[in-house]
Design a protein around this motif. Structure first.
Motif, PDB file in Angstrom:
ATOM      1  N   HIS A 134       0.835  -1.199   0.000  1.00 19.12           N
ATOM      2  CA  HIS A 134       0.000   0.000   0.000  1.00 19.12           C
ATOM      3  C   HIS A 134       0.874   1.255   0.000  1.00 19.12           C
ATOM      4  O   HIS A 134       0.628   2.193  -0.764  1.00 19.12           O
ATOM      5  CB  HIS A 134      -0.934   0.001   1.209  1.00 19.12           C
ATOM      6  N   CYS A 135       1.894   1.271   0.840  1.00 22.94           N
ATOM      7  CA  CYS A 135       2.758   2.451   0.918  1.00 22.94           C
ATOM      8  C   CYS A 135       3.555   2.646  -0.363  1.00 22.94           C
ATOM      9  O   CYS A 135       3.826   3.787  -0.765  1.00 22.94           O
ATOM     10  CB  CYS A 135       3.669   2.360   2.141  1.00 22.94           C
TER      11      CYS A 135
ATOM     12  N   LEU B  26       2.362   1.990  -3.289  1.00 19.93           N
ATOM     13  CA  LEU B  26       1.395   2.625  -4.189  1.00 19.93           C
ATOM     14  C   LEU B  26       1.284   4.115  -3.904  1.00 19.93           C
ATOM     15  O   LEU B  26       1.211   4.932  -4.825  1.00 19.93           O
ATOM     16  CB  LEU B  26       0.021   1.955  -4.044  1.00 19.93           C
ATOM     17  N   VAL B  27       1.284   4.490  -2.619  1.00 21.57           N
ATOM     18  CA  VAL B  27       1.195   5.908  -2.264  1.00 21.57           C
ATOM     19  C   VAL B  27       2.449   6.640  -2.753  1.00 21.57           C
ATOM     20  O   VAL B  27       2.367   7.735  -3.318  1.00 21.57           O
ATOM     21  CB  VAL B  27       1.016   6.107  -0.741  1.00 21.57           C
TER      22      VAL B  27
ATOM     23  N   ALA C 241       2.150   7.184  -6.362  1.00 21.02           N
ATOM     24  CA  ALA C 241       1.179   8.238  -6.643  1.00 21.02           C
ATOM     25  C   ALA C 241       1.826   9.607  -6.471  1.00 21.02           C
ATOM     26  O   ALA C 241       1.677  10.495  -7.315  1.00 21.02           O
ATOM     27  CB  ALA C 241      -0.042   8.102  -5.738  1.00 21.02           C
ATOM     28  N   CYS C 242       2.568   9.776  -5.382  1.00 15.89           N
ATOM     29  CA  CYS C 242       3.236  11.060  -5.129  1.00 15.89           C
ATOM     30  C   CYS C 242       4.271  11.330  -6.211  1.00 15.89           C
ATOM     31  O   CYS C 242       4.422  12.457  -6.670  1.00 15.89           O
ATOM     32  CB  CYS C 242       3.937  11.055  -3.770  1.00 15.89           C
TER      33      CYS C 242
ATOM     34  N   GLY D 288       2.225  11.404  -9.897  1.00 20.11           N
ATOM     35  CA  GLY D 288       1.089  12.309 -10.026  1.00 20.11           C
ATOM     36  C   GLY D 288       0.003  11.730 -10.918  1.00 20.11           C
ATOM     37  O   GLY D 288      -0.397  10.586 -10.758  1.00 20.11           O
ATOM     38  N   GLU D 289      -0.459  12.541 -11.879  1.00 27.65           N
ATOM     39  CA  GLU D 289      -1.526  12.083 -12.784  1.00 27.65           C
ATOM     40  C   GLU D 289      -1.090  10.864 -13.587  1.00 27.65           C
ATOM     41  O   GLU D 289      -1.925  10.100 -14.065  1.00 27.65           O
ATOM     42  CB  GLU D 289      -1.915  13.200 -13.761  1.00 27.65           C
TER      43      GLU D 289
ATOM     44  N   PHE E  52       0.073   8.258 -12.525  1.00 24.37           N
ATOM     45  CA  PHE E  52      -0.311   7.038 -11.820  1.00 24.37           C
ATOM     46  C   PHE E  52      -1.800   6.830 -12.042  1.00 24.37           C
ATOM     47  O   PHE E  52      -2.625   7.031 -11.153  1.00 24.37           O
ATOM     48  CB  PHE E  52       0.030   7.159 -10.331  1.00 24.37           C
ATOM     49  N   THR E  53      -2.119   6.427 -13.273  1.00 21.00           N
ATOM     50  CA  THR E  53      -3.518   6.280 -13.681  1.00 21.00           C
ATOM     51  C   THR E  53      -4.182   5.119 -12.945  1.00 21.00           C
ATOM     52  O   THR E  53      -3.499   4.253 -12.402  1.00 21.00           O
ATOM     53  CB  THR E  53      -3.582   5.967 -15.184  1.00 21.00           C
ATOM     54  N   PRO E  54      -5.531   5.093 -12.948  1.00 21.21           N
ATOM     55  CA  PRO E  54      -6.224   3.950 -12.337  1.00 21.21           C
ATOM     56  C   PRO E  54      -5.774   2.622 -12.960  1.00 21.21           C
ATOM     57  O   PRO E  54      -5.669   1.612 -12.247  1.00 21.21           O
ATOM     58  CB  PRO E  54      -7.700   4.225 -12.649  1.00 21.21           C
ATOM     59  N   GLU E  55      -5.479   2.635 -14.252  1.00 25.89           N
ATOM     60  CA  GLU E  55      -5.035   1.380 -14.910  1.00 25.89           C
ATOM     61  C   GLU E  55      -3.685   0.938 -14.359  1.00 25.89           C
ATOM     62  O   GLU E  55      -3.469  -0.239 -14.073  1.00 25.89           O
ATOM     63  CB  GLU E  55      -4.927   1.585 -16.426  1.00 25.89           C
TER      64      GLU E  55
ATOM     65  N   HIS F 217      -2.410   1.791 -11.474  1.00 25.48           N
ATOM     66  CA  HIS F 217      -2.663   1.460 -10.067  1.00 25.48           C
ATOM     67  C   HIS F 217      -3.183   0.028  -9.960  1.00 25.48           C
ATOM     68  O   HIS F 217      -2.653  -0.775  -9.180  1.00 25.48           O
ATOM     69  CB  HIS F 217      -3.676   2.489  -9.534  1.00 25.48           C
ATOM     70  N   ALA F 218      -4.182  -0.312 -10.774  1.00 25.39           N
ATOM     71  CA  ALA F 218      -4.758  -1.660 -10.723  1.00 25.39           C
ATOM     72  C   ALA F 218      -3.702  -2.704 -11.058  1.00 25.39           C
ATOM     73  O   ALA F 218      -3.556  -3.715 -10.359  1.00 25.39           O
ATOM     74  CB  ALA F 218      -5.941  -1.766 -11.686  1.00 25.39           C
TER      75      ALA F 218
ATOM     76  N   ASP G 170      -1.079  -2.947  -8.261  1.00 22.50           N
ATOM     77  CA  ASP G 170      -1.662  -3.535  -7.056  1.00 22.50           C
ATOM     78  C   ASP G 170      -1.748  -5.055  -7.208  1.00 22.50           C
ATOM     79  O   ASP G 170      -1.398  -5.808  -6.298  1.00 22.50           O
ATOM     80  CB  ASP G 170      -3.055  -2.939  -6.820  1.00 22.50           C
TER      81      ASP G 170
END
Lengths: 147, 141
Positions: free
Chosen positions: B103-104, B106-107, B110-111, B114-115, B117-120, B122-123, B126
């Protein structure tokens, strides 16, 4: 009762004070539906959720994400009594919406990531920890009235 | 389940992270220690304060191992065999902690992205990190 330091309170009010609710709310909910597709089960009547593009541009999802995010305002204004503040909403999610409370954590994680993407390095480890603590309390309160 | 497109996306992202492995790894670890203080118990023998050399080298090790796994996801069990043994018999880190670090990570991504790190993305990542964690814990029992 949950203890909050002055620093934690100001971190939370700061985050929400500078939030673009429409942008963040819609992004968080659509991300949840994309990353954890089984959560789509609760949105069968929302229209086209066929693929990531459809979800990202679905206006019903965007509106709902904004609504959900505004729902957190109550907790921000009542940090010392989040449990009581959400008693009614908890009953709603259990009795009417029939949402598995495990899903609350999934949305909370997606919200954290959307905010991290927006704030970049300003979303420090300490701010992340405080934000996650806040969301954990909210998630717990929302699941409290299930039986 | 990872599609071909997702595996390629994962490969590309972790390749880009390899040159900054130290920063990414240290950042993710710091986030984990801040949000989940119990995880610090595995590091009582190291200095894990921000900026410490131990933190950077350890973070780098972890990110490089993940990047190595990302190169050929279908071979995860082969690639991770030595690390499986290490974690099962020596480190014995409770596998619930793998979720916390994932999880960390992924965070941190994301930082960092930025943008981007799309939902795709991310999925895909993960799912990859879940698979990686599962393989890592395979020799535990």
């Amino acid at each position: 009762m949950v203890e909050w330091t002055e620093q934690e309170r100001s971190i939370i009010t700061n985050i929400f004070g500078n939030l673009d609710y429409e942008d963040v709310g819609s992004k968080a909910l659509s991300r949840c539906l994309i990353v954890y597709p089984w959560t789509q089960r609760y949105f069968a009547s929302f229209g086209n959720l066929y693929n990531a593009e459809a979800i990202k541009t679905n206006p019903n999802i965007a509106a709902h994400g904004t609504k959900v995010l505004h729902g957190l305002d109550r907790a921000v204004k009542n940090m010392d009594n989040i449990k009581a503040t959400y008693a009614e909403l908890s009953v709603l999610h259990s009795e009417k919406l029939h949402v598995d409370p495990d899903n609350f954590k999934l949305l909370a994680d997606c919200l954290t990531i959307v905010i991290a993407a927006k704030l970049g390095s300003a979303f420090s480890p300490e701010i992340q920890a405080t934000f996650q603590k806040f969301l954990a309390v909210v998630v717990s309160a929302l699941g409290r009235q299930y039986h | 389940m990872l599609s071909k497109k997702e595996k390629q996306l994962i490969r590309e992202i972790w390749e880009r992270l390899t040159p900054v492995a130290e920063d990414i790894g240290a950042d993710a670890l710091l986030r984990m220690f801040a949000s989940y203080p119990g995880t610090k118990t595995y590091f009582s023998h190291l200095d894990i304060g921000p900026g410490s050399a131990h933190l950077s080298s350890h973070g780098k090790k972890i990110v490089l191992a993940i990047a190595e796994g990302a190169k050929d996801i279908s071979q995860l069990t082969v690639t991770l065999a030595p690390l499986q043994t290490l974690h099962a018999y020596q480190l014995r880190i409770d596998p619930t902690n793998f979720k916390l670090l994932s999880h960390c990570l992924l965070v941190t991504l994301a930082c960092y992205m930025g943008e981007g790190f799309t939902p795709e993305a991310h999925a895909a990542i993960d799912k990859f990190l879940s698979a990686f964690s599962a393989v890592l814990a395979e020799k535990y029992r």
